[in-house]
Design a protein around this motif. Sequence first.
Motif, PDB file in Angstrom:
ATOM      1  N   LEU A 106       0.778  -1.299  -0.039  1.00  0.00           N
ATOM      2  CA  LEU A 106      -0.077  -0.126  -0.018  1.00  0.00           C
ATOM      3  C   LEU A 106       0.873   0.977   0.021  1.00  0.00           C
ATOM      4  O   LEU A 106       1.894   1.261   0.719  1.00  0.00           O
ATOM      5  CB  LEU A 106      -0.802  -0.072   1.242  1.00  0.00           C
ATOM      6  N   LEU A 107       0.423   2.413  -0.806  1.00  0.00           N
ATOM      7  CA  LEU A 107       1.120   3.594  -0.699  1.00  0.00           C
ATOM      8  C   LEU A 107       0.132   4.694  -0.263  1.00  0.00           C
ATOM      9  O   LEU A 107      -0.915   4.918  -1.077  1.00  0.00           O
ATOM     10  CB  LEU A 107       1.787   3.986  -2.060  1.00  0.00           C
ATOM     11  N   ASP A 108       0.188   5.240   0.748  1.00  0.00           N
ATOM     12  CA  ASP A 108      -0.651   6.273   1.076  1.00  0.00           C
ATOM     13  C   ASP A 108      -0.091   7.616   0.543  1.00  0.00           C
ATOM     14  O   ASP A 108       1.322   7.821   0.459  1.00  0.00           O
ATOM     15  CB  ASP A 108      -0.842   6.499   2.810  1.00  0.00           C
ATOM     16  N   VAL A 109      -0.910   8.663   0.423  1.00  0.00           N
ATOM     17  CA  VAL A 109      -0.736  10.053   0.081  1.00  0.00           C
ATOM     18  C   VAL A 109      -1.516  10.926   1.029  1.00  0.00           C
ATOM     19  O   VAL A 109      -2.885  10.514   0.950  1.00  0.00           O
ATOM     20  CB  VAL A 109      -0.291  10.363  -1.296  1.00  0.00           C
ATOM     21  N   GLY A 110      -1.446  12.274   1.692  1.00  0.00           N
ATOM     22  CA  GLY A 110      -2.301  12.791   2.200  1.00  0.00           C
ATOM     23  C   GLY A 110      -2.050  14.230   1.612  1.00  0.00           C
ATOM     24  O   GLY A 110      -0.909  14.500   1.065  1.00  0.00           O
ATOM     25  N   THR A 111      -3.342  14.709   1.617  1.00  0.00           N
ATOM     26  CA  THR A 111      -3.169  16.296   0.815  1.00  0.00           C
ATOM     27  C   THR A 111      -4.456  16.827   1.442  1.00  0.00           C
ATOM     28  O   THR A 111      -5.391  16.511   2.259  1.00  0.00           O
ATOM     29  CB  THR A 111      -3.305  16.047  -0.608  1.00  0.00           C
ATOM     30  N   GLY A 112      -4.424  18.275   1.574  1.00  0.00           N
ATOM     31  CA  GLY A 112      -5.242  19.256   2.142  1.00  0.00           C
ATOM     32  C   GLY A 112      -6.698  19.053   1.365  1.00  0.00           C
ATOM     33  O   GLY A 112      -6.841  18.805   0.178  1.00  0.00           O
ATOM     34  N   ASN A 113      -7.784  19.313   2.449  1.00  0.00           N
ATOM     35  CA  ASN A 113      -8.973  19.447   1.914  1.00  0.00           C
ATOM     36  C   ASN A 113      -9.182  20.385   0.719  1.00  0.00           C
ATOM     37  O   ASN A 113     -10.220  20.470  -0.056  1.00  0.00           O
ATOM     38  CB  ASN A 113      -9.904  19.545   3.057  1.00  0.00           C
ATOM     39  N   SER A 114      -8.344  21.406   0.807  1.00  0.00           N
ATOM     40  CA  SER A 114      -8.339  22.587  -0.014  1.00  0.00           C
ATOM     41  C   SER A 114      -7.470  22.357  -1.408  1.00  0.00           C
ATOM     42  O   SER A 114      -7.654  23.136  -2.298  1.00  0.00           O
ATOM     43  CB  SER A 114      -7.947  23.797   0.361  1.00  0.00           C
ATOM     44  N   SER A 115      -6.990  21.198  -1.582  1.00  0.00           N
ATOM     45  CA  SER A 115      -5.747  21.026  -2.779  1.00  0.00           C
ATOM     46  C   SER A 115      -6.752  20.265  -3.866  1.00  0.00           C
ATOM     47  O   SER A 115      -6.462  19.177  -4.056  1.00  0.00           O
ATOM     48  CB  SER A 115      -5.023  20.178  -2.082  1.00  0.00           C
ATOM     49  N   ILE A 116      -7.583  20.874  -4.439  1.00  0.00           N
ATOM     50  CA  ILE A 116      -8.430  20.329  -5.429  1.00  0.00           C
ATOM     51  C   ILE A 116      -7.757  19.710  -6.641  1.00  0.00           C
ATOM     52  O   ILE A 116      -8.225  18.715  -6.935  1.00  0.00           O
ATOM     53  CB  ILE A 116      -9.553  21.515  -5.863  1.00  0.00           C
ATOM     54  N   ASP A 117      -6.765  20.404  -7.018  1.00  0.00           N
ATOM     55  CA  ASP A 117      -5.920  19.736  -8.123  1.00  0.00           C
ATOM     56  C   ASP A 117      -5.290  18.528  -7.733  1.00  0.00           C
ATOM     57  O   ASP A 117      -5.535  17.548  -8.296  1.00  0.00           O
ATOM     58  CB  ASP A 117      -5.053  20.859  -8.879  1.00  0.00           C
ATOM     59  N   GLN A 118      -4.857  18.738  -6.556  1.00  0.00           N
ATOM     60  CA  GLN A 118      -3.912  17.549  -6.015  1.00  0.00           C
ATOM     61  C   GLN A 118      -4.968  16.125  -5.833  1.00  0.00           C
ATOM     62  O   GLN A 118      -4.379  14.962  -6.100  1.00  0.00           O
ATOM     63  CB  GLN A 118      -3.249  17.631  -4.826  1.00  0.00           C
ATOM     64  N   LEU A 119      -6.017  16.378  -5.206  1.00  0.00           N
ATOM     65  CA  LEU A 119      -7.019  15.241  -5.093  1.00  0.00           C
ATOM     66  C   LEU A 119      -7.471  14.691  -6.416  1.00  0.00           C
ATOM     67  O   LEU A 119      -7.571  13.683  -6.528  1.00  0.00           O
ATOM     68  CB  LEU A 119      -8.539  15.932  -4.263  1.00  0.00           C
ATOM     69  N   ALA A 120      -7.694  15.870  -7.390  1.00  0.00           N
ATOM     70  CA  ALA A 120      -8.024  15.186  -8.709  1.00  0.00           C
ATOM     71  C   ALA A 120      -6.852  14.233  -9.172  1.00  0.00           C
ATOM     72  O   ALA A 120      -7.165  13.251  -9.909  1.00  0.00           O
ATOM     73  CB  ALA A 120      -8.586  16.218  -9.805  1.00  0.00           C
TER      74      ALA A 120
END
Length: 166
Positions: free
Chosen positions: A104-118
């Motif tokens: 498994l590979l996790d990554v965390g990003t901010g709730n406001s990081s719309i481009d990164q979430l996509a």
Amino acid sequence: MAEEATVTDINLEIRAEEDAVPFMDLLLQADPSPAMVMDYLADGTLFSATWDGVVVGVFVLMHLGDVKWELKNISVAPEWQGKGVGKALLRAAIEEARKEGAKLLDVGTGNSSIDQLAFYQKMGFRMRRIAKNYYTLNYPEPIFENGIQCRDMVVLTFDLDETDDY
């Protein structure tokens, strides 16, 4: 040449780095806290990507447990953004985690990081959990992106056994 090149027509050299100092501007582009960056660099491995001797991006991988790794930071030099470097870096991070035996590979990003979430979802990552108030509790200054305060960390996971389709 940098304005016209894309990763489809260049070969990035990716290698582990011992010294983070030359890459700190890039790391801070993805994470604004020098203290947090230094903290995970102490336990992680920094990789750089170069093309023709020019650093185009970096990422940091950290071992979390028997079969889990985390992508702690991924950053592309501004002049190389939109050219496929981010995808190449993420693919390299996935392959490096696989080589180390990760499942498994996790990554965390901010709730406001719309481009990164996509971006992460397009690359095959799935949302797993939300760490509420992570950024408000761990960062000294408020972070705003896309007109939204970054409060929560969205953790996404890539199942390394599930797919090679990224």
